[in-house]
Design an enzyme around this catalytic site. Structure first.
Site, PDB file in Angstrom:
ATOM      1  N   MET A  58     -13.384  22.125 117.719  1.00 21.80           N
ATOM      2  CA  MET A  58     -14.666  21.477 118.074  1.00 21.80           C
ATOM      3  C   MET A  58     -15.318  20.773 116.706  1.00 21.80           C
ATOM      4  SD  MET A  58     -16.293  23.404 121.279  1.00 21.80           S
ATOM      5  CE  MET A  58     -16.913  24.778 120.393  1.00 21.80           C
ATOM      6  N   GLY A  59     -14.836  20.791 115.547  1.00 22.45           N
ATOM      7  CA  GLY A  59     -15.328  20.275 114.398  1.00 22.45           C
ATOM      8  C   GLY A  59     -16.246  20.952 113.693  1.00 22.45           C
ATOM      9  N   HIS A  65     -10.291  26.520 110.027  1.00 21.48           N
ATOM     10  CA  HIS A  65      -9.696  25.285 110.901  1.00 21.48           C
ATOM     11  C   HIS A  65      -8.608  24.666 110.087  1.00 21.48           C
ATOM     12  CE1 HIS A  65     -13.858  25.127 112.550  1.00 21.48           C
ATOM     13  NE2 HIS A  65     -12.985  25.118 113.936  1.00 21.48           N
ATOM     14  N   GLN A  89     -17.288  23.964 128.467  1.00 24.12           N
ATOM     15  CA  GLN A  89     -17.029  25.368 128.112  1.00 24.12           C
ATOM     16  C   GLN A  89     -18.454  26.001 127.361  1.00 24.12           C
ATOM     17  OE1 GLN A  89     -14.207  24.257 124.653  1.00 24.12           O
ATOM     18  NE2 GLN A  89     -15.086  25.929 123.570  1.00 24.12           N
ATOM     19  N   LYS A 177      -8.960  34.445 115.748  1.00 22.83           N
ATOM     20  CA  LYS A 177     -10.269  34.608 115.737  1.00 22.83           C
ATOM     21  C   LYS A 177     -10.654  34.804 117.101  1.00 22.83           C
ATOM     22  CE  LYS A 177     -14.452  33.088 115.867  1.00 22.83           C
ATOM     23  NZ  LYS A 177     -15.303  32.033 115.684  1.00 22.83           N
ATOM     24  N   SER A 214     -17.971  27.899 112.837  1.00 20.69           N
ATOM     25  CA  SER A 214     -18.980  26.962 112.629  1.00 20.69           C
ATOM     26  C   SER A 214     -20.407  27.457 113.076  1.00 20.69           C
ATOM     27  CB  SER A 214     -18.587  25.811 113.750  1.00 20.69           C
ATOM     28  OG  SER A 214     -17.352  25.432 113.394  1.00 20.69           O
TER      29      SER A 214
END
Ligand code: AMP
Length: 315
Positions: A58-59, A65, A89, A177, A214
């Site tokens: 999702m950036g 990542h 989601q 995770k 994030s």
């Protein structure tokens, strides 16, 4: 060393040669906006006999990542990542609108670890008007995050299946995770006979043990300091496990007590469960066991987990 980044409509080109001139160190990364762009890109790789690896995200990329992208590069010749904040989601009162975004920074990071293509779909590309189909995986999704976030996993499996169908990679990498998410995706891949191999990557942590996320960017400095109780709690239980403790309630208490040291932490759940079925364990843990936690700091919900092997015990 001069580094220059050129963001054209379709390519991210960064030169890192000493003079910023030569192209021997250039890495071209294709920016893929449409489903047709992705299909043409992956088909051309396939035609050349190359193996494709995929990392959906999702950036707002962090080192966790990037580790997944590196691992994909070890398994495949061509690595495609996706950056898409998937609205389906998120629950109605969750952080979809405020989810952190930094596309330019993400592209540079993805390029730096050797990604070959990045899929950046917009909302309409992933969910055109009239889309009504969704994918729902039973059992596993009723537990842990699935019971705290109703509908969350349907959103995850729907978007992941769509992405897997678009990219058609040989392998796809997901992080441990999100242990439950990984288990649900493996189940979906098995149940729907998808021709992709799912690979898990261990949790990547900050130096103080906090699992990278994030969402850590939402934490105030005090919350950030206190957030380490998640990993220290899990570590405590892990040490007790190595010393032979197998009683589920005692393991759970150890983690819960440590998290309660933080006056800002609000526990969503601390569960000791079977690592395969994710069913809560009552009494003795005799099989592979997962301790999973979800904790709020203010509005920020953090998750972490620890996998315990029944064979591993200090003698
Ligand atoms: P997200 O962007 O949060 O949807 O995450 C994309 C992928 O990165 C998922 O497979 C996550 O499990 C994985 N991931 C996120 N944070 C970590 C981390 N700290 N360690 C390992 N994998 C992670």
């Amino acid at each position: 060393m001069k580094s220059e980044m050129v963001l054209s409509q379709h390519w991210l080109i960064v030169t890192t040669s000493p003079l910023g001139l030569g192209c021997e160190d250039c890495h071209l990364m294709k920016l893929l906006y449409s489903i047709e762009d992705v299909r043409a890109f992956t088909q051309s790789a396939r035609n050349r006999g190359l193996k494709i690896g995929f990392v959906p995200t999702m950036g707002f990329l962090h080192s966790g990542h990037l580790a997944l992208m590196r691992l994909a590069g070890e398994w495949a010749d061509v690595v495609v990542a996706s950056l898409f904040v998937n609205p389906t989601q998120f629950g109605p009162n969750e952080d979809y609108d405020s989810y952190p975004r930094d596309v330019t920074g993400d592209l540079e990071k993805a390029r730096s670890v050797g990604c070959d293509g990045v899929f950046l779909p917009d909302l309409k590309t992933m969910y055109p008007d009239g889309s009504v189909t969704h994918v729902s995986v039973g059992q596993l999704t009723g537990r842990l995050c699935g019971s705290s976030r109703p509908g969350h996993f349907d959103g995850v499996t729907t978007v992941v299946l769509k992405l897997l169908n678009i990219v058609e990679s040989d392998i796809a990498v997901f992080g441990e995770k999100d242990y439950q998410q990984l288990a649900v995706i493996r189940q979906m891949v098995r149940d729907l006979n998808l021709a992709v191999t799912i690979i898990g990557h261990p949790i990547v942590r900050e130096p103080d043990g906090l699992a990278m996320s994030s969402r850590n960017s939402y934490l105030s400095p005090t919350e950030r300091t206190q957030a380490r109780v998640l990993s220290t709690g899990l570590k405590k239980a892990n040490v007790a496990w190595q010393n032979g403790l197998r009683d589920a309630a005692s393991l759970r208490d150890l983690v819960q007590k440590k998290i309660s040291d933080s006056n800002l932490a609000r526990i969503d759940y601390v569960e000791v469960c079977d690592a395969e079925s994710l069913a809560p364990i009552q009494g003795e843990c005799v099989r592979s066991t997962l301790i999973a936690v979800a904790v709020f700091f203010g509005e920020t919900r953090l998750i972490d987990n620890c996998l315990l092997d029944p064979q591993s015990q200090v003698s």
